[in-house]
Design a protein around this motif. Structure first.
Motif, PDB file in Angstrom:
ATOM      1  N   LEU A 190     -14.869 -27.605  26.037  1.00 20.34           N
ATOM      2  CA  LEU A 190     -14.166 -26.647  25.182  1.00 20.34           C
ATOM      3  C   LEU A 190     -12.665 -26.767  25.413  1.00 20.34           C
ATOM      4  O   LEU A 190     -12.220 -26.890  26.563  1.00 20.34           O
ATOM      5  N   LEU A 266       4.440 -29.738  20.090  1.00 17.94           N
ATOM      6  CA  LEU A 266       3.411 -29.088  20.911  1.00 17.94           C
ATOM      7  C   LEU A 266       4.072 -28.289  22.041  1.00 17.94           C
ATOM      8  O   LEU A 266       3.687 -27.163  22.343  1.00 17.94           O
ATOM      9  N   SER A 282      -5.285 -26.532  17.488  1.00 17.38           N
ATOM     10  CA  SER A 282      -6.438 -25.637  17.645  1.00 17.38           C
ATOM     11  C   SER A 282      -7.600 -26.170  16.835  1.00 17.38           C
ATOM     12  O   SER A 282      -7.408 -26.790  15.784  1.00 17.38           O
TER      13      SER A 282
HETATM   14  C1  LIG Z   1      -3.750 -27.522  22.377  1.00 19.47           C
HETATM   15  C2  LIG Z   1      -4.659 -28.700  22.535  1.00 19.47           C
HETATM   16  C3  LIG Z   1      -4.185 -29.867  23.131  1.00 19.47           C
HETATM   17  C4  LIG Z   1      -5.052 -30.953  23.348  1.00 19.47           C
HETATM   18  N1  LIG Z   1      -4.572 -32.059  23.986  1.00 19.47           N
HETATM   19  C5  LIG Z   1      -5.426 -33.052  24.343  1.00 19.47           C
HETATM   20  C6  LIG Z   1      -4.988 -34.138  25.150  1.00 19.47           C
HETATM   21  O1  LIG Z   1      -3.826 -34.208  25.533  1.00 19.47           O
HETATM   22  N2  LIG Z   1      -5.895 -35.100  25.493  1.00 19.47           N
HETATM   23  C7  LIG Z   1      -7.206 -35.030  25.083  1.00 19.47           C
HETATM   24  O2  LIG Z   1      -8.000 -35.916  25.419  1.00 19.47           O
HETATM   25  N3  LIG Z   1      -7.650 -34.020  24.310  1.00 19.47           N
HETATM   26  C8  LIG Z   1      -6.793 -33.020  23.941  1.00 19.47           C
HETATM   27  N4  LIG Z   1      -7.261 -31.955  23.215  1.00 19.47           N
HETATM   28  C9  LIG Z   1      -8.710 -31.881  22.871  1.00 19.47           C
HETATM   29  C10 LIG Z   1      -9.492 -31.069  23.937  1.00 19.47           C
HETATM   30  O3  LIG Z   1      -9.489 -31.713  25.170  1.00 19.47           O
HETATM   31  C11 LIG Z   1     -10.941 -30.794  23.527  1.00 19.47           C
HETATM   32  O4  LIG Z   1     -11.697 -31.982  23.477  1.00 19.47           O
HETATM   33  C12 LIG Z   1     -11.063 -30.095  22.180  1.00 19.47           C
HETATM   34  O5  LIG Z   1     -10.138 -29.025  22.120  1.00 19.47           O
HETATM   35  C13 LIG Z   1     -12.471 -29.571  21.978  1.00 19.47           C
HETATM   36  O6  LIG Z   1     -12.623 -28.952  20.756  1.00 19.47           O
HETATM   37  P1  LIG Z   1     -12.359 -27.372  20.508  1.00 19.47           P
HETATM   38  O7  LIG Z   1     -10.884 -27.254  20.332  1.00 19.47           O
HETATM   39  O8  LIG Z   1     -13.094 -27.090  19.256  1.00 19.47           O
HETATM   40  O9  LIG Z   1     -12.870 -26.631  21.694  1.00 19.47           O
HETATM   41  C14 LIG Z   1      -6.402 -30.875  22.930  1.00 19.47           C
HETATM   42  C15 LIG Z   1      -6.857 -29.703  22.304  1.00 19.47           C
HETATM   43  C16 LIG Z   1      -6.024 -28.630  22.099  1.00 19.47           C
HETATM   44  C17 LIG Z   1      -6.580 -27.379  21.449  1.00 19.47           C
END
Ligand SMILES: Cc1cc2nc3c(=O)[nH]c(=O)nc-3n(C[C@H](O)[C@H](O)[C@H](O)COP(=O)(O)O)c2cc1C
Length: 319
Positions: A190, A266, A282
């Protein structure tokens, strides 16, 4: 809840906090690990010694396992990999490329390697290159995304590989967790829900934007650049999408205009809470996030809801 993956990593619950640039700090990662999940640190474009400092800060806050996300595009990736191996980090997740070049080093250091994938083809390739597990991230997720939904991607990858699979994208409560495990995942990751944790350093404007968001309040920017990103709709995304539309029909689209809008966005969202100029990454699951809670309460609530859903369905089956 034990399974192959929780045993390999050494966690109590099959719940992973996604690495998130600017958000996945020692405070958040240690709180998730202390609550029985797996906390993840982001390493982004930071030099090795900065990552070492962040790892050591996290070790001060927890004696439970936590992981580090490696951005394979980073100019510092070689030194970051060395630091991770030297610091005895248990788990690494990787994005933006293949960790193949570093696999031997990781294995020798006993690091569990979990690439993030968005397609069956990449999942198979990563398994062949020695990955221990895979994070299958659907296009509902916040941040950089692929093309397939979690509900389609997870079972197709589960059928195609024989290593554990972690589902990510669109999961924010125990119902989503139950659904993902039914699809064959061993754990869930998540991101969006943990942005709103007490221990997350995200600006209050970011947390409130997620809490207020409804199901259709995210948009995908960057389709034209080949690096689509899911983010909450605001003034910045309106401007970005307008420019995208303007340059789409150009024979050689000038993406520097887009880069100028997105640069530092960001950080402006997470650190400054800039409602107009920030990129509030998001997932669509923002519509399921209703309050700020501690990581402990988020994980306990997920587990309670998960058990309720599974018990209810088992009961229905037996009626
Ligand atoms: C604000 C934000 C920044 C993120 N930055 C990265 C990142 O730098 N590297 C990465 O592998 N995933 C990144 N993600 C993805 C998350 O690690 C995660 O896999 C994803 O949020 C899961 O889906 P959900 O937002 O529906 O919970 C980011 C997600 C969000 C919301």
């Amino acid at each position: 809840m034990k399974n192959e993956l929780t045993e390999i990593i050494g966690i109590d619950y099959p719940i992973i906090q996604g690495a998130m640039s600017w958000v996945a700090t020692p405070s958040l990662a240690s709180a998730v690990s202390n609550a029985g999940g797996l906390g993840m640190l982001g390493s982004g474009h930071e030099p090795g010694e900065t990552v070492r400092k962040t790892i050591r800060e996290t070790k001060e806050l927890t004696d439970k396992p936590f992981g580090v996300n490696v951005l394979l595009l980073s100019q510092y990736v070689d030194e970051v990999v060395d630091v991770i191996c030297e610091e005895g980090i248990k788990v690494v997740t990787t994005g933006a490329g293949s960790p193949g070049k570093y696999m031997k080093k990781f294995k020798e250091a006993g690091v569990v390697v979990i690439p993030v994938v968005a397609s069956v083809a990449l999942a198979k390739r990563m398994e062949k290159e020695g990955a221990d597990a895979l994070i299958c991230e659907g296009m509902e997720a916040g941040g950089h995304i692929g093309k397939t939904t979690t509900i389609n991607l997870v079972p197709q990858v589960v059928d195609a590989v024989s290593i554990p699979v972690i589902a990510a994208g669109g999961i924010a409560d125990g119902r989503g967790m139950a659904a993902a495990l039914m699809l064959g995942a061993d754990a869930v990751q998540l991101g969006t829900r943990f942005v709103v944790a007490h221990e997350s350093i995200a600006h209050d404007n970011f947390k409130q934007a997620i809490i207020k968001a409804k199901d259709i309040d995210t948009v995908v920017t960057g389709q034209i650049t080949g690096h689509p990103v899911r983010v909450l709709r605001n003034k910045l995304t309106r401007e970005y999408l307008k420019v995208e539309k303007e340059i789409t029909s150009d024979s050689t689209p000038d993406v520097t205009r887009l880069e100028a809008i997105g640069k530092g966005a960001l950080r402006r969202a997470v650190v400054e809470g800039d409602k107009d100029r920030g990129s509030f990454m998001s997932g669509q699951s923002a519509g399921l996030v209703h309050e700020e809670q501690s990581c402990h309460d988020i994980i306990q609530e997920l587990m309670t809801e998960y058990k309720e859903v599974v018990t209810l369905h088992a009961k229905r089956l037996n009626e």
